[in-house]
Design a protein around this motif. Sequence first.
Motif, short mmCIF file in Angstrom:
data_model
loop_
_atom_site.label_atom_id
_atom_site.label_comp_id
_atom_site.label_asym_id
_atom_site.label_seq_id
_atom_site.Cartn_x
_atom_site.Cartn_y
_atom_site.Cartn_z
N ARG B 182 3.88 2.61 -12.68
CA ARG B 182 4.51 3.54 -13.25
C ARG B 182 3.56 4.66 -14.09
O ARG B 182 3.77 5.94 -13.91
CB ARG B 182 5.46 3.04 -14.51
CG ARG B 182 6.66 2.40 -13.73
CD ARG B 182 7.67 1.54 -14.37
NE ARG B 182 7.97 1.95 -15.64
CZ ARG B 182 8.49 1.24 -16.60
NH1 ARG B 182 8.55 0.00 -16.34
NH2 ARG B 182 8.87 1.94 -17.76
N SER B 183 2.39 4.12 -14.45
CA SER B 183 1.59 5.21 -15.11
C SER B 183 1.02 6.17 -13.96
O SER B 183 0.93 7.49 -14.38
CB SER B 183 0.56 4.55 -15.81
OG SER B 183 1.09 3.51 -16.66
N VAL B 184 0.75 5.53 -13.07
CA VAL B 184 -0.06 6.37 -11.71
C VAL B 184 1.07 7.26 -11.19
O VAL B 184 1.03 8.52 -10.94
CB VAL B 184 -0.49 5.50 -10.70
CG1 VAL B 184 -0.93 6.29 -9.82
CG2 VAL B 184 -1.63 4.41 -11.16
N ALA B 204 2.48 9.54 2.07
CA ALA B 204 3.26 8.71 1.11
C ALA B 204 2.71 7.00 1.43
O ALA B 204 2.70 6.54 0.66
CB ALA B 204 4.68 8.88 1.49
N ILE B 205 2.50 6.80 2.63
CA ILE B 205 2.08 5.35 2.91
C ILE B 205 0.73 5.01 2.43
O ILE B 205 0.64 4.20 1.82
CB ILE B 205 2.15 5.09 4.52
CG1 ILE B 205 3.51 5.25 5.15
CG2 ILE B 205 1.58 3.81 4.91
CD1 ILE B 205 3.76 5.39 6.67
N ARG B 206 -0.10 6.09 2.41
CA ARG B 206 -1.57 5.75 2.06
C ARG B 206 -1.31 5.59 0.41
O ARG B 206 -1.96 4.88 -0.28
CB ARG B 206 -2.33 6.93 2.21
CG ARG B 206 -3.82 6.85 1.78
CD ARG B 206 -4.73 7.80 2.61
NE ARG B 206 -4.42 9.19 2.52
CZ ARG B 206 -3.93 9.90 3.67
NH1 ARG B 206 -3.88 9.18 4.56
NH2 ARG B 206 -3.70 11.20 3.30
N ARG B 210 -2.25 2.48 -1.99
CA ARG B 210 -3.37 2.74 -3.08
C ARG B 210 -2.86 2.28 -4.48
O ARG B 210 -3.40 1.84 -5.35
CB ARG B 210 -3.85 4.00 -2.95
CG ARG B 210 -4.79 4.48 -2.01
CD ARG B 210 -5.12 6.09 -2.08
NE ARG B 210 -6.22 6.24 -0.94
CZ ARG B 210 -6.67 7.24 -0.58
NH1 ARG B 210 -6.36 8.58 -1.21
NH2 ARG B 210 -7.50 7.53 0.50
N LEU B 211 -1.34 2.45 -4.49
CA LEU B 211 -0.76 2.26 -5.80
C LEU B 211 -0.90 0.57 -5.78
O LEU B 211 -1.31 0.03 -6.95
CB LEU B 211 0.90 2.41 -5.77
CG LEU B 211 1.01 4.05 -6.09
CD1 LEU B 211 2.47 4.15 -5.83
CD2 LEU B 211 0.77 4.27 -7.43
N LEU B 212 -0.80 -0.19 -4.68
CA LEU B 212 -0.59 -1.77 -4.95
C LEU B 212 -2.15 -2.12 -5.04
O LEU B 212 -2.22 -3.35 -5.88
CB LEU B 212 -0.06 -2.14 -3.46
CG LEU B 212 1.40 -2.22 -3.46
CD1 LEU B 212 1.86 -2.72 -2.01
CD2 LEU B 212 1.95 -3.09 -4.40
N MET B 213 -3.11 -1.30 -4.42
CA MET B 213 -4.38 -1.75 -4.66
C MET B 213 -4.84 -1.62 -6.13
O MET B 213 -5.43 -2.42 -6.62
CB MET B 213 -5.25 -0.99 -3.74
CG MET B 213 -5.31 -1.29 -2.41
SD MET B 213 -5.77 -0.06 -1.25
CE MET B 213 -7.56 -0.74 -0.90
N THR B 214 -4.17 -0.55 -6.70
CA THR B 214 -4.42 -0.46 -8.33
C THR B 214 -3.81 -1.64 -8.86
O THR B 214 -4.52 -1.96 -9.86
CB THR B 214 -4.10 1.06 -8.58
OG1 THR B 214 -4.54 2.10 -7.47
CG2 THR B 214 -4.45 1.36 -9.86
N GLY B 224 -1.87 -7.00 -3.65
CA GLY B 224 -2.83 -5.93 -3.15
C GLY B 224 -2.72 -5.78 -1.73
O GLY B 224 -2.01 -6.36 -0.82
N VAL B 225 -3.74 -5.16 -1.18
CA VAL B 225 -3.75 -4.82 0.08
C VAL B 225 -5.56 -5.06 0.54
O VAL B 225 -6.38 -4.55 -0.19
CB VAL B 225 -3.36 -3.24 0.41
CG1 VAL B 225 -3.85 -3.05 1.71
CG2 VAL B 225 -1.95 -3.11 0.21
N ASN B 226 -5.69 -5.75 1.59
CA ASN B 226 -6.85 -5.77 1.88
C ASN B 226 -7.31 -5.75 3.37
O ASN B 226 -6.85 -6.69 4.21
CB ASN B 226 -7.39 -7.46 1.52
CG ASN B 226 -8.82 -7.70 1.66
OD1 ASN B 226 -9.48 -6.74 2.31
ND2 ASN B 226 -9.31 -8.85 1.29
#
Lengths: 246, 257
Positions: B182-184, B204-206, B210-214, B224-226
């Motif tokens: 939410r902050s991001v 939007a996908i990217r 990146r939100l999930l990685m953060t 996350g995403v790997n």
Amino acid sequence: MTEEPYRWLEAVANRREYVREQLRGGSPAFAASLPDGILLLAVGSGQSKVFELFDRHALAGLGHPADIEKIRQAAIDAAHTESFTRAPEDVSLRRLVSFGLSPQLKTNFEQIFTAPFLVELLLAEIGPEPEKDLLLRLHFDGGFRFQMGGVMVAASQPEPEAAAQAWLNGALAGKNSRREVADMLLQTWWCLVENKPFGEGLPSESDRQEGWRKGTHDRTVELGWLARHAPRTARYEALSLAQAGL
Amino acid sequence: MNVETPIAGDFLSLLAAHKLAPLPSTPAPTAPVQTQATTVFAFEFAEGVLMAGDRRATAGNVIVTDRVDKVIEIDATSLLAIAGVPATAFEMARVLQTSFEYYRRSQLQSLSLPAKVRALARLLRENLAMTMQGIGVVAPLFAGLDNSVSPAKPQIYFYDPLGAQFQAVGYVASGSGSGTIRSVLSFQEQYGSPRPSQMKLGEAIRFALRLLMTASEFDSATGGVNPATRTYATIKLLRSSGVESVGDEQQSACLKG
């Protein structure tokens, strides 16, 4: 008392005659298995004769709208309850009809002091390949017949239905496009409602095509499509004539 | 011929008539407290709504699996993102899926968006006993199409665990990693270029990945995403034409691009 069984037999026979008479003039319905899916077709007033039942199942029929509605609702209730308590893959047309709709229709038909269901129905289940498509003809007395793939007709009277079925079996051989098959089914529909013969004296193809165009002018051609492969679990889609290429 | 249902087209009434009501719960005096965690979110982008979630399921400090789909297609025009106890959340999703399709098929029309939003609120309220015990808490997100306008407009809703429903403006997040997200999202909405609502699909996908990685940097319960292990998110889109899924290949391409 000894004559009671004969009265019952007579009452059932009268009932059968009554139902057939009430259904006379009903607009026929069709189901045809194609490489890409199953096409259901009827001519009615829009959302009145061809319906989605479940993910892979659909129904088409003729008869009294209230009776079609009762059976449609019963089938939808049973399919969704089965899907929720077991799994969507466990919903099968064979079980739905054999253990659900057919016994109820038979019981209702033989209870001579209740109103009989005025319906003739077709049900379809799409399979992973055309050979595994299941078409089912369900009669007002609970009698039913299964068929894997091919084409199936539901008409109000047995003899014209059998003649149309035999003719379509040959006429649709080698026809795989939805447009061609829909056209042939509509030609058959016109022949049935106009009492045209399917043997000698069968009108020419151009006459049949002109006939169904005129015959459906102020009515709705209801087309249902069960897609063999689709991104969603619900395979049914209502089509317009234009979507069917007509 | 039919089982009488008190409300036409109401699947829960049909189940009740068969004594098959879902989510039965009785309070237990010594219920164990289970922990659960996740990150799911939704935001408006230029073409509709994007809803995404990580794929990790945890029990305490144990990673149960990294292959859970927490964004679920309820019907052709509705999405649900689940945060909370999986057993309850997945059952709610199944009830909604069957209920919406049952209504559409039996009544020959789709449920309205407000009715769909309330259907989920009703399930959450009926889960109150489990929520209060701490073993059945669910805080889901819902996205559906508002067909009262033309073209149909995707809308996002969020709920509290007791069933209160709120319409989100622009974006929303839920789960243990949602604070970071939410902050991001707030920063990007106020100062970003492009803002999320202006992003094209690839952007939007990217951004979602990146939100999930953060989130996974700060929340051990978010998977996350790997790309190295081909672990991607569950991402679904809701456009005016309906629901679409974004597969791993497309996510991989967007992340590289």
